[in-house]
Design a protein around this motif. Structure first.
Motif, PDB file in Angstrom:
ATOM      1  N   PHE A  93       0.850  -1.127  -0.125  1.00  0.00           N
ATOM      2  CA  PHE A  93       0.032   0.150   0.045  1.00  0.00           C
ATOM      3  C   PHE A  93       0.851   1.316   0.161  1.00  0.00           C
ATOM      4  N   SER A  94       0.352   2.374  -0.270  1.00  0.00           N
ATOM      5  CA  SER A  94       1.041   3.803  -0.277  1.00  0.00           C
ATOM      6  C   SER A  94       0.929   4.225   1.120  1.00  0.00           C
ATOM      7  N   ILE A  95      -0.350   4.853   1.323  1.00  0.00           N
ATOM      8  CA  ILE A  95      -0.727   5.470   2.583  1.00  0.00           C
ATOM      9  C   ILE A  95      -1.846   4.858   3.137  1.00  0.00           C
ATOM     10  N   ALA A  96      -1.936   4.758   4.526  1.00  0.00           N
ATOM     11  CA  ALA A  96      -3.142   4.374   5.158  1.00  0.00           C
ATOM     12  C   ALA A  96      -3.372   5.230   6.383  1.00  0.00           C
ATOM     13  N   VAL A  97      -4.527   5.498   6.357  1.00  0.00           N
ATOM     14  CA  VAL A  97      -5.131   6.377   7.821  1.00  0.00           C
ATOM     15  C   VAL A  97      -6.377   5.496   8.316  1.00  0.00           C
ATOM     16  N   PHE A  98      -6.177   5.322   9.699  1.00  0.00           N
ATOM     17  CA  PHE A  98      -7.165   4.619  10.357  1.00  0.00           C
ATOM     18  C   PHE A  98      -7.466   5.004  11.778  1.00  0.00           C
ATOM     19  N   ASP A  99      -8.739   4.998  12.376  1.00  0.00           N
ATOM     20  CA  ASP A  99      -8.907   5.396  13.649  1.00  0.00           C
ATOM     21  C   ASP A  99      -7.968   4.621  14.721  1.00  0.00           C
ATOM     22  N   ASN A 100      -7.462   5.309  15.435  1.00  0.00           N
ATOM     23  CA  ASN A 100      -6.597   4.738  16.374  1.00  0.00           C
ATOM     24  C   ASN A 100      -7.450   3.927  17.617  1.00  0.00           C
ATOM     25  N   ARG A 101      -6.938   2.505  17.483  1.00  0.00           N
ATOM     26  CA  ARG A 101      -7.637   1.600  18.369  1.00  0.00           C
ATOM     27  C   ARG A 101      -7.660   2.170  19.852  1.00  0.00           C
ATOM     28  N   PHE A 102      -6.751   2.695  20.056  1.00  0.00           N
ATOM     29  CA  PHE A 102      -6.310   3.264  21.648  1.00  0.00           C
ATOM     30  C   PHE A 102      -6.437   4.845  21.566  1.00  0.00           C
ATOM     31  N   SER A 103      -7.722   5.509  21.086  1.00  0.00           N
ATOM     32  CA  SER A 103      -7.755   6.855  20.982  1.00  0.00           C
ATOM     33  C   SER A 103      -7.655   7.574  22.102  1.00  0.00           C
ATOM     34  N   SER A 104      -7.075   8.847  22.346  1.00  0.00           N
ATOM     35  CA  SER A 104      -7.186   9.600  23.660  1.00  0.00           C
ATOM     36  C   SER A 104      -8.544  10.272  23.505  1.00  0.00           C
ATOM     37  N   ALA A 124     -16.158  16.481  28.611  1.00  0.00           N
ATOM     38  CA  ALA A 124     -15.882  15.396  27.454  1.00  0.00           C
ATOM     39  C   ALA A 124     -14.818  15.590  26.915  1.00  0.00           C
ATOM     40  N   ALA A 125     -14.044  14.640  26.421  1.00  0.00           N
ATOM     41  CA  ALA A 125     -12.676  14.561  25.851  1.00  0.00           C
ATOM     42  C   ALA A 125     -13.126  14.299  24.387  1.00  0.00           C
ATOM     43  N   THR A 126     -13.784  15.496  23.883  1.00  0.00           N
ATOM     44  CA  THR A 126     -14.335  15.227  22.376  1.00  0.00           C
ATOM     45  C   THR A 126     -13.227  15.352  21.318  1.00  0.00           C
ATOM     46  N   GLY A 127     -13.201  14.637  20.330  1.00  0.00           N
ATOM     47  CA  GLY A 127     -12.207  14.828  19.238  1.00  0.00           C
ATOM     48  C   GLY A 127     -12.181  13.534  18.394  1.00  0.00           C
ATOM     49  N   ASN A 128     -10.855  13.231  17.856  1.00  0.00           N
ATOM     50  CA  ASN A 128     -10.617  12.077  16.912  1.00  0.00           C
ATOM     51  C   ASN A 128      -9.302  11.892  17.036  1.00  0.00           C
ATOM     52  N   CYS A 129      -8.657  10.694  17.033  1.00  0.00           N
ATOM     53  CA  CYS A 129      -7.391  10.369  16.736  1.00  0.00           C
ATOM     54  C   CYS A 129      -7.103   8.957  15.804  1.00  0.00           C
ATOM     55  N   GLU A 130      -6.467   9.639  14.860  1.00  0.00           N
ATOM     56  CA  GLU A 130      -5.959   8.529  13.649  1.00  0.00           C
ATOM     57  C   GLU A 130      -4.604   8.394  13.602  1.00  0.00           C
ATOM     58  N   VAL A 131      -4.249   7.136  12.923  1.00  0.00           N
ATOM     59  CA  VAL A 131      -2.920   6.871  12.636  1.00  0.00           C
ATOM     60  C   VAL A 131      -2.577   7.124  11.188  1.00  0.00           C
ATOM     61  N   ILE A 132      -1.652   7.667  10.838  1.00  0.00           N
ATOM     62  CA  ILE A 132      -1.295   7.554   9.183  1.00  0.00           C
ATOM     63  C   ILE A 132       0.098   6.846   8.895  1.00  0.00           C
ATOM     64  N   VAL A 133      -0.055   5.869   8.325  1.00  0.00           N
ATOM     65  CA  VAL A 133       1.158   5.052   7.892  1.00  0.00           C
ATOM     66  C   VAL A 133       1.544   5.586   6.607  1.00  0.00           C
ATOM     67  N   TYR A 134       2.820   5.788   6.484  1.00  0.00           N
ATOM     68  CA  TYR A 134       3.354   6.554   5.480  1.00  0.00           C
ATOM     69  C   TYR A 134       3.786   5.370   4.267  1.00  0.00           C
ATOM     70  N   VAL A 185       8.207   6.963  20.590  1.00  0.00           N
ATOM     71  CA  VAL A 185       7.622   5.916  19.584  1.00  0.00           C
ATOM     72  C   VAL A 185       7.849   4.603  20.334  1.00  0.00           C
ATOM     73  N   THR A 186       6.634   3.979  19.957  1.00  0.00           N
ATOM     74  CA  THR A 186       6.445   2.638  20.491  1.00  0.00           C
ATOM     75  C   THR A 186       6.485   1.596  19.258  1.00  0.00           C
ATOM     76  N   LEU A 187       6.283   2.018  17.980  1.00  0.00           N
ATOM     77  CA  LEU A 187       5.999   1.324  16.980  1.00  0.00           C
ATOM     78  C   LEU A 187       6.991   1.855  15.843  1.00  0.00           C
ATOM     79  N   HIS A 188       7.931   1.204  15.379  1.00  0.00           N
ATOM     80  CA  HIS A 188       8.991   1.892  14.558  1.00  0.00           C
ATOM     81  C   HIS A 188       8.794   1.658  12.871  1.00  0.00           C
ATOM     82  N   HIS A 189       7.655   1.349  12.561  1.00  0.00           N
ATOM     83  CA  HIS A 189       7.059   1.156  11.253  1.00  0.00           C
ATOM     84  C   HIS A 189       6.790   2.750  10.830  1.00  0.00           C
ATOM     85  N   PRO A 190       7.314   3.310   9.734  1.00  0.00           N
ATOM     86  CA  PRO A 190       7.194   4.813   9.428  1.00  0.00           C
ATOM     87  C   PRO A 190       5.505   5.277   9.653  1.00  0.00           C
TER      88      PRO A 190
END
Length: 355
Positions: A93-104, A124-134, A185-190
């Motif tokens: 894949f090129s770039i993937a973005v997904f909702d963080n399973r452990f969202s703040s 309320a802690a309203t917002g959204n957290c996503e991970v973007i994998v390069y 960083v806890t995951l070394h994938h870019p």
């Protein structure tokens, strides 16, 4: 106010994961995803905010994040193609973005109950957290990604900022990257993260007020002694008011409120400077440099004054010397810097970076 540049738009292929999270695939990918390890209709854990009466700021509490993935071995990386129990079960894949399973932060975060025994404002802690994998390549980095991938990355930032700001409660969106274990960083994938806030955090709020009062960020691109690398549409520079030694910013020369508003040529220049910054650090320090990269764009209501720009905050002051945020910075909020910005700019300008 700059209008969104339609030629700079990108449209993702969207998937719904079994647990309800969204996945957005940008650019090419191969394979049809399946997540047999995910349980449908998982019960969500919610965060909440408490008011700090002395610092006059909100603190977010996310107790469920204590169990998040922590430094897995490279052969068990959840972002790699084909990984067992992986988030991205594609061949490539090129770039993937997904909702963080452990969202703040959560879009549907409920109003919390008062803290028993305390007269303390909560919200309320309203917002959204996503991970973007390069990249699907575990060994890639901002310094090594090809130009077209970095161009796509800039466009993806713009698309996610635009999309998240369409949520009525969302106030501002900030993509960022923590590079290196020293940066947490806890995951070394870019990869990086994209945080949408249902409130205006204090640093972004102070910046927005400064821009509302007339501060012109683009004037820094005209100060030659601070410019490290220049392109027709953007400059890589050391701001004359750095808080971190060897701080670098990417500043477009024309006002743009978001990366979605960049022209094609501006996108290319910003993408070139992303690699230039990372490679300059690695060459100058002679090692992979840990840093925090912050992508700033206009909050709601500040689209006419708040300029898109990118800040790199390196965590080194010499090859084997960390820049620690310690007593004076933490306790008083007064940063101590060992390198004059003028000296830092000259040192980084002299670095011969391989193309």
């Amino acid at each position: 106010m700059a209008e969104e540049n339609k030629t700079n738009n990108v449209t993702p292929t969207t998937f719904r994961m079994p647990d309800g999270r969204s996945l957005y695939m940008y650019g090419g990918f191969t394979g049809e995803p399946a997540w047999p390890w995910l349980e449908p209709n998982q019960v969500h854990s919610y965060s909440h905010r408490r008011w700090h009466p002395m610092r006059r700021e909100w603190v977010v509490y996310s107790a469920h994040r204590q169990s998040r993935t922590y430094k897995p071995p490279a052969n068990d990386c959840p972002f790699c193609p084909g990984a067992e129990d992986g988030e991205l079960p594609f061949q490539d894949f090129s770039i993937a973005v997904f909702d963080n399973r452990f969202s703040s932060l959560q879009k549907d975060a409920p109003k919390p109950e008062p803290v028993p025994g305390l007269d303390l404002p909560v919200d309320a802690a309203t917002g959204n957290c996503e991970v973007i994998v390069y990249s699907s390549d575990h060994k890639a980095s901002m310094a090594s990604l090809p130009l077209e991938r970095r161009e796509l990355l800039v466009k993806v930032w713009g698309d996610r900022i635009r999309s998240l700001l369409e949520v009525p409660a969302m106030q501002v969106v900030m993509p960022f990257e923590n590079r290196g274990e020293e940066a947490g960083v806890t995951l070394h994938h870019p990869h990086g993260q994209i945080y949408g806030f249902g409130y205006l955090p204090p640093i972004i709020g102070a910046m927005a007020q400064s821009f509302r009062e007339g501060y012109d960020l683009s004037k820094l691109t005209k100060l030659e002694q601070y410019v490290v690398a220049d392109t027709p549409n953007a400059s890589l520079l050391v701001p004359p008011f750095t808080r971190f030694p060897y701080e670098l910013w990417i500043v477009p020369k024309q006002f743009r409120p978001s990366p979605a508003a960049l022209s094609t040529a501006e996108t290319t220049d910003v993408a070139n400077l992303l690699a230039r910054a990372a490679n300059t650090y690695d060459t100058f320090f002679g090692r992979v440099c840990p840093y925090v990269m912050l992508v700033y764009s206009a909050p709601k209501g500040f689209e006419d004054v708040f300029p898109f720009h990118i800040q790199f905050q390196p965590l080194l002051r010499a090859p084997n010397k960390m820049k620690f945020i310690a007593g004076c910075e933490l306790g008083a909020g007064s940063f101590l810097v060992d390198i004059l910005p003028e000296t830092a700019a000259q040192n980084l300008r002299n670095v011969e970076v391989r193309s």
